[in-house]
Design a protein around this motif. Structure first.
Motif, PDB file in Angstrom:
ATOM      1  N   THR A   1      55.835  49.326 108.497  1.00 31.37           N
ATOM      2  CA  THR A   1      55.151  48.354 108.105  1.00 31.37           C
ATOM      3  C   THR A   1      55.517  47.302 106.796  1.00 31.37           C
ATOM      4  O   THR A   1      56.385  48.186 106.135  1.00 31.37           O
ATOM      5  CB  THR A   1      53.786  48.784 107.658  1.00 31.37           C
ATOM      6  OG1 THR A   1      53.451  49.495 106.427  1.00 31.37           O
ATOM      7  CG2 THR A   1      52.892  49.268 109.090  1.00 31.37           C
TER       8      THR A   1
ATOM      9  N   ARG B   1      53.011  56.525 108.899  1.00 25.49           N
ATOM     10  CA  ARG B   1      53.559  55.034 108.600  1.00 25.49           C
ATOM     11  C   ARG B   1      54.674  55.068 107.303  1.00 25.49           C
ATOM     12  O   ARG B   1      54.395  55.838 106.590  1.00 25.49           O
ATOM     13  CB  ARG B   1      52.356  54.299 108.091  1.00 25.49           C
ATOM     14  CG  ARG B   1      51.251  54.296 109.216  1.00 25.49           C
ATOM     15  CD  ARG B   1      50.227  53.059 108.878  1.00 25.49           C
ATOM     16  NE  ARG B   1      49.203  53.404 110.115  1.00 25.49           N
ATOM     17  CZ  ARG B   1      48.283  52.279 110.194  1.00 25.49           C
ATOM     18  NH1 ARG B   1      48.375  51.049 109.631  1.00 25.49           N
ATOM     19  NH2 ARG B   1      47.339  52.715 111.257  1.00 25.49           N
TER      20      ARG B   1
ATOM     21  N   LEU C   1      54.991  54.095 112.571  1.00 24.41           N
ATOM     22  CA  LEU C   1      55.060  52.640 112.290  1.00 24.41           C
ATOM     23  C   LEU C   1      55.697  52.417 111.140  1.00 24.41           C
ATOM     24  O   LEU C   1      55.548  53.023 110.156  1.00 24.41           O
ATOM     25  CB  LEU C   1      53.656  51.947 112.335  1.00 24.41           C
ATOM     26  CG  LEU C   1      52.572  52.322 113.456  1.00 24.41           C
ATOM     27  CD1 LEU C   1      51.263  51.648 113.161  1.00 24.41           C
ATOM     28  CD2 LEU C   1      53.134  51.690 114.961  1.00 24.41           C
TER      29      LEU C   1
ATOM     30  N   TYR D   1      48.493  56.622 115.656  1.00 28.46           N
ATOM     31  CA  TYR D   1      49.327  56.249 114.857  1.00 28.46           C
ATOM     32  C   TYR D   1      49.348  57.139 113.735  1.00 28.46           C
ATOM     33  O   TYR D   1      48.771  57.015 112.724  1.00 28.46           O
ATOM     34  CB  TYR D   1      49.267  54.783 114.335  1.00 28.46           C
ATOM     35  CG  TYR D   1      49.041  53.625 115.704  1.00 28.46           C
ATOM     36  CD1 TYR D   1      50.158  53.712 116.643  1.00 28.46           C
ATOM     37  CD2 TYR D   1      47.935  52.853 115.569  1.00 28.46           C
ATOM     38  CE1 TYR D   1      50.022  52.695 117.702  1.00 28.46           C
ATOM     39  CE2 TYR D   1      47.937  51.967 116.439  1.00 28.46           C
ATOM     40  CZ  TYR D   1      49.042  51.871 117.699  1.00 28.46           C
ATOM     41  OH  TYR D   1      48.740  50.814 118.619  1.00 28.46           O
TER      42      TYR D   1
END
Length: 328
Positions: A326, A300, A324, A297
């Motif tokens: 978030t 973000r 990702l 990952y």
């Protein structure tokens, strides 16, 4: 039971308004129907399958539904619908849902997996992790086999780890030096830069004493890697198509496939129950240590920067594997 709606009736959700553009809007909080749960999402993975609609093809309709395109979410159940058994508010879960670029989404209970306490605080985009488990199962990789994996992105890196930990000798092939370094960390025995078609074939031929590979997983989704995958598959070997081939038709060398007696597996599942099986296996695999996606990952973003996440997924800057989104 719907406790959150007593306090608030809206949520933030991303809307794709046109090719390459988004808005984050306050929209009505959805309410779970029969057999559904509502999840207060912690985040969602960004899938490469989003890139075609993100580019604005003729068939695409804008604006999208709030949260649309997102399908790799995880979070905490905050409401359940009628006839839901086995799930309750407060439980942390991952789901295959379809509006996960938002603070909340609905999911059928048949598409939800519980996340055990061992995964508390751990991001868990279960859909791509489940895909990796399903592909690995379909590949039927055994100890001692030679396995070539073409394309070391997020999926290819996961499969490299799964195959090497299963006792196979993995040859990882990718165009980016960064990806080859990742493949080494995931357990690849050999790495080859994906540059020249015939040189790659000769290198694999030498590494395998002319036999080629028992299993070849194509994880790019383009014509050339598919051609290369067939060339690297040994007689009576298995070629596994994991790449997302949705940008047009493909041609194959049927003469080669036929002569070598290759088994060809299309590893794209369409049965929701099989998706869920893979997601459950991913949960078990991460808890048991057979699968560790944590280092993959790499990027973000908050929800309001979803456009940057999608652009990075398309452009793959140096060091990129998986984005990702978030939510606070």
């Amino acid at each position: 039971m719907d406790t959150l709606s007593r306090r608030t009736k809206t949520m933030a959700a991303a809307v794709v308004t046109g090719p390459g553009t988004i808005e984050v809007r306050q929209t009505e909080l959805p309410h779970p129907g029969k057999g559904q749960v509502r999840i207060r999402l912690e985040g969602s993975g960004v899938c490469a399958s989003n890139l075609t609609p993100w580019s604005g093809p003729e068939w695409m309709t804008f604006p999208t539904e709030p949260g649309g395109l997102g399908h790799e979410g995880w979070g905490v159940i905050d409401a359940v619908g009628e006839d839901v058994q086995g799930f309750a508010p407060g439980e942390r879960v991952a789901a295959l849902s379809y509006h996960a670029y938002a603070e909340h989404d609905l999911a059928d209970v048949s598409a939800v997996v519980k996340l055990p306490p061992a995964l508390d605080g751990v991001p868990f985009p279960a859909e791509p992790l489940g895909c990796a488990m399903n592909i690995f199962r379909r590949a039927e990789i055994k100890p001692g086999q030679v396995v070539a994996i073409i394309g070391i992105g997020f999926l290819g890196a996961l499969l490299t780890q799964l195959a090497s930990r299963a006792g196979a000798s993995v040859i990882a092939i990718s165009r980016r030096p960064f990806s080859l370094d990742v493949a080494r960390r995931m357990g690849a025995a050999e790495v080859i830069e994906m540059d020249d078609h015939w040189q790659i074939i000769e290198k694999v031929k030498a590494l395998t004493q002319g036999r080629f590979c028992d299993r070849v997983i194509e994880a790019v989704g383009k014509q050339w890697p598919l051609d290369l995958a067939a060339e690297l598959t040994c007689e009576r070997g298995r070629l596994i198509v994991a790449g997302y081939h949705q940008d047009g038709p493909r041609q194959i060398n049927m003469q080669l496939w036929n002569w070598r007696g290759i088994d060809v597996i299309n590893a794209h599942e369409r049965d929701p129950a099989v998706y869920l099986q893979g997601m459950r296996e991913a949960v078990d695999g991460v808890v048991a240590g057979r699968l560790d996606p944590s280092s993959l990952y790499t990027h973000r973003y908050p929800l309001e920067r979803l456009d940057e996440a999608l652009d990075a997924t398309r452009d793959r800057p140096d060091g990129f594997l998986k984005a990702l989104v978030t939510y606070a």
